[in-house]
Design a protein around this motif. Sequence first.
Motif: not given
Length: 450
Positions: A21-30
């Motif tokens: 739940a941390q700010i700055g967490q990244r998710f891959p492009s969809e």
Amino acid sequence: MSFRKTSLLLAVLIAVAPAWAQIGQRFPSEKKVVNDPVTGTPLTFLTTQPRGDAKIYPSHPQWTADGQWLVFRSNRVKGEAIAVNEASGEMVQVTEGGYEGMLNLAQSGGNRLYFLRKDPAGGNDKIRQAVEVDLDRVFADSKAGTMKPAGAYQRIFATLPAELEAYGDNALDADGQWFYFRIQGKAYAGARLPAGTKPEPAFGPRKMGAGPHAIGKINVKTGEVQHVVSVPFQIGHIQSNSWNPGELVFSWETGGKSPQRTWTVKGDGSGLRPLYPEAPYEWVTHEAFIGKDEVALAIMGHRPIPGVQDPKRAPGTAVEGANPGQEDGWGNTGTREKPTGLAIINLRTREMTIAGQTPSGSGLWHVHGSPDGRFAVGDDFSRSLYLIDRRTREMVMLTTGHKDTARDHPHPTFSPDGKKFQIQSAMLAADGREMSICIVPVPQSWLDRK
């Protein structure tokens, strides 16, 4: 599995859980482009997975100040906001500790985000914190993998007392100096009504609209809180003019037809007046600033004329439970016995023009326009999106089939450069409900017009 291994696994899970739940967490492009099956318009879907995505309300900026990121609501991290890079499709979590209601993006002076939230530590449920997020630092540290605790990026610039009953219906001024918010505390708002003003009762079958409510403002730098205006009715959809500091528009919210839907006031509380003085038979809704001097709104033509059967309107009247305003109790309003359509109000001259209207069906519903004054856009009950050339009044459907079973409506909002608009769409949803963030381009042939 042995007790020791189980204990080690649990320790690892507990250790890494906060990072989820941390700010700055990244998710891959969809990101992917899908051509509309009816119109052929290339639709750029920036999210495609069923993760509870929803765009910021169309009355507010969607893009960051540098034009590179769009911020949206999502359950990727429940209760937190996500930003997606329009070019790469990469996503970054940009809040930690939650937010309430509207997300407000600064349009100058760097990429910053503002919102209200409940105190994450708990306590009095009516106290609200006003928060600023330095998005530039979040993006940079997230990319570098050097994220710090949330306090390095989020600044609480005010704590609003319980008596205000502040709510997340809010807006950031054009120059980023003041943050406006809705006050639901009836004792506070009522004590500041003009002498002799009586609070309005609930209006319409949804039993909403009763007052009094008020608008307050916070100085972003100092945290000073000031009263702006009190009114005798329920306030909704507070928005600021993104090009002209100190100018607000808000609504009398009833959940449907209002006695007088749209209002405008200056940031210092002066100049309170109806934005568009409506007639009793008019159903006015979904107002939005579209430029320094203009506000777009919909004058709805979505209800059948009493005693008249019009087979041309049948397909667009409503899907049971999907579209509003079909229940009894609103009176003879919102019909096409009188002029309806996408209306644009000039704040300086107070003149209203109708930019366009669909020939049948519900008519245009959620509306917006390009800041350069060239184009207007609106959706309808079928979730089709129509583009209008304001100079020629030509209208074209750009995309359709976004599923009236969706959790919400398309809510089109133009980009600052006027070359595209953002919607939320269930076109790709397997369940017909989940929304995706989608960009719709203005046809190049229209952009090339002189």
